[in-house]
Design a protein around this motif. Structure first.
Motif, short mmCIF file in Angstrom:
data_model
loop_
_atom_site.label_atom_id
_atom_site.label_comp_id
_atom_site.label_asym_id
_atom_site.label_seq_id
_atom_site.Cartn_x
_atom_site.Cartn_y
_atom_site.Cartn_z
N VAL A 43 -12.68 63.13 -30.16
CA VAL A 43 -13.02 64.54 -29.32
C VAL A 43 -11.23 65.04 -29.07
N VAL A 44 -10.57 64.31 -28.68
CA VAL A 44 -9.22 64.92 -28.27
C VAL A 44 -8.28 65.32 -29.63
N SER A 45 -8.64 64.62 -30.66
CA SER A 45 -8.08 64.96 -31.90
C SER A 45 -8.92 65.48 -33.05
N ASP A 46 -9.39 66.70 -33.04
CA ASP A 46 -10.31 67.05 -33.79
C ASP A 46 -10.47 66.70 -35.36
N SER A 57 -19.79 68.24 -32.10
CA SER A 57 -20.06 68.46 -30.85
C SER A 57 -21.16 67.67 -30.13
N LEU A 58 -22.56 68.27 -30.90
CA LEU A 58 -23.68 67.40 -30.31
C LEU A 58 -23.60 66.01 -30.52
N TYR A 59 -23.18 65.53 -31.73
CA TYR A 59 -22.95 64.34 -31.94
C TYR A 59 -21.91 63.50 -31.08
N TYR A 60 -20.91 63.83 -30.80
CA TYR A 60 -20.13 63.41 -29.78
C TYR A 60 -20.85 63.20 -28.43
N ALA A 61 -21.18 64.40 -27.99
CA ALA A 61 -21.92 64.57 -26.95
C ALA A 61 -23.05 63.48 -26.53
N ARG A 62 -24.02 63.11 -27.67
CA ARG A 62 -25.02 62.36 -27.26
C ARG A 62 -24.26 60.77 -27.10
N ALA A 95 -13.44 69.70 -27.65
CA ALA A 95 -13.62 69.25 -26.54
C ALA A 95 -14.53 70.02 -25.68
N LEU A 96 -14.11 71.42 -25.92
CA LEU A 96 -14.89 72.41 -24.83
C LEU A 96 -16.43 72.45 -25.16
N SER A 97 -16.79 72.36 -26.72
CA SER A 97 -18.10 72.38 -27.00
C SER A 97 -18.89 71.08 -26.73
N VAL A 98 -18.11 69.86 -26.49
CA VAL A 98 -18.72 68.87 -26.32
C VAL A 98 -19.03 68.77 -24.73
N LEU A 99 -18.21 69.27 -23.84
CA LEU A 99 -18.57 69.61 -22.51
C LEU A 99 -19.76 70.43 -22.43
#
Length: 472
Positions: A43-46, A57-62, A95-99
């Protein structure tokens, strides 16, 4: 942005960087600290080569939700001093999209961090767009003064504010602020909105740049002058030729395609290709051997724009060439060929993987062609591309090709694709995954109930679990 380092595909980090469904499944089975460390790193190193077309983003958020992970590392990343020196969207956008997704799932800590970053961070516009979709009116109104304070009450600041309003993706915050009774908020935003609309109107009326005269030679001169300035305007020049050229101009255009200046030659090739001129294929073959890279590339590009039977027939002759024109010809056969072209498409697919690796740009059309032509013996190389490519977009196309060529797909890769980062890949999986696997039934039900899931995926899921579908 530098190309990211991608870990091997057999590691947890490599799977998560690629956005593979197996990444989620392995993370849930791994020790939680190890899984969270790999997730935070992504997330912090795209890890995406092209953040504008690849989803994560949705993948990491889940996965944050599944691991009950905190957002301390994201907060540390957003608060780093580099935030105000490296302002490229790619540093903080993921990171912002994950948030944003976490906020939509009800994570108040993610919502609060987005608000703080929108007030103080360099990439505030992205954070504001995320909040526009998820925050309530009161939360957005509280950001009016912090955001507007970024724009001093000077001529330059006013112009920057007008540009920010005009170019925003989500207008909701600005509309709310325009209704604010405070002079320092409502009046400023309304004035900026009016100025932005006026600027857009002016741009529409203003000429876009130098234009060619109304003759064939004037168009050729314009194309050459643009090339000398560093701009390649071959295709626009070809469109101009379509407007000014008549039947009597054909000899001049054909001669320009054969011996003209670089700009004129490129424009003429594109024009003749669009017109499907009988001479154009021979001219393209000759131009592809030009010592000028510009001319050679234009010849290949012109050939790729042709869609007639003559182009396909010539592609069958050229597909064995070891140069860019041969690679282009193989791509045309993949897109427009018939069953007789399957051996050449398969050969080009294998050669591209051997010579350029699983991320080669020309694999996209070759993979599609393998699926379109149903080349069953391509399945082994398609499985290799699926595992190794770092492009989630290419992996999704490969999954579609495997669905058409690999009998083991429903019980193999289709299962993990239900957790993939790309919605189109999840859609393919929802249509093909074998429901005898208990993980498939459970995952389909979860996707059907997830409000963040894309409509196309949920439609595919309902086709498997609806009232007329077999029981899971």
């Amino acid at each position: 942005m530098f190309d990211p380092f991608i870990a091997p595909s057999g590691t947890l980090l490599g799977l998560l960087q690629r956005g593979r469904g197996d990444g989620t499944l392995h993370a849930l089975a791994a020790p939680r600290p190890e899984a969270l460390a790999a997730l935070n790193h992504c997330v912090v190193s795209d890890p995406r080569h092209d953040w504008q077309v690849e989803n994560r983003s949705l993948y990491y958020a889940r996965l944050y939700l599944d691991l009950d992970g905190g957002i301390e590392e994201i907060e540390r990343h957003l608060g780093d001093p580099d935030d105000h020196t490296d302002t490229d969207d790619s540093r903080t956008g993921l990171a912002l999209s994950v948030l944003g997704h976490l906020a939509s799932y009800g994570r108040d800590d993610a919502l609060a961090l987005l608000r703080r970053y929108a007030a103080t961070g360099a990439n505030w516009a992205w954070a504001l767009d995320e909040l526009a979709l998820r925050d309530d009116d009161a939360g957005l109104r509280s950001l009016a003064l912090p955001v507007l304070s970024r724009f001093p009450a000077t001529e330059e600041g006013t112009a920057e504010l007008a540009a920010a309003v005009r170019d925003s993706f989500e207008p909701r915050p600005w509309r709310l602020w325009a209704d604010d009774p405070r002079e320092a908020v409502g009046a400023r935003v309304r004035a900026a909105t009016e100025q932005g609309s006026f600027d857009r109107w002016q741009r529409q009326l203003r000429p876009g740049g130098p234009r060619p005269g109304w003759s064939v030679q004037a168009v050729f001169d314009w194309a050459q002058q643009a090339l000398e300035r560093g701009s390649e305007l071959h295709v626009p020049a070809a469109r101009c030729l379509s407007a000014v050229a008549g039947p009597d101009d054909r000899p001049q255009i054909v001669e320009a395609a054969r011996t003209g200046s670089e700009g004129a030659r490129c424009a003429a090739l594109h024009y003749l290709a669009e017109a499907a001129d009988p001479a154009v294929l021979d001219l393209i073959e000759s131009a592809a051997l030009s010592p000028s890279r510009t001319v050679a590339d234009a010849a290949v590009a012109a050939f790729e724009r042709m869609c007639g039977d003559d182009a396909v027939e010539r592609a069958r002759r050229w597909a064995r060439r070891p140069d860019a024109l041969g690679a282009s010809a193989a791509g045309i056969l993949a897109c427009r060929g018939t069953a007789q072209d399957a051996p050449q498409v398969l050969g080009a697919l294998r050669e591209a993987v051997r010579g350029e690796g699983p991320d080669a740009p020309r694999l996209w059309c070759l993979v599609d062609g393998a699926g379109r032509l149903g080349i069953a013996c391509a399945a082994p190389v398609l499985r290799h591309i699926y595992r190794e490519t770092s492009s989630s977009h290419l992996r999704g196309r490969t999954a579609r090709a495997l669905a058409a060529t690999d009998p083991s797909f429903p019980t193999g890769f289709a299962v993990e694709c239900l957790w993939d980062c790309e919605e189109t890949t999840r859609e393919v999986a929802a249509l093909h995954a074998e429901t005898g696997d208990i993980r498939v039934a459970e995952r389909l039900r979860r996707l059907a109930a997830d409000p963040a899931e894309e409509a196309e995926v949920q439609t595919a899921v309902r086709s498997r679990i609806g009232p007329d579908a077999p029981a899971l």
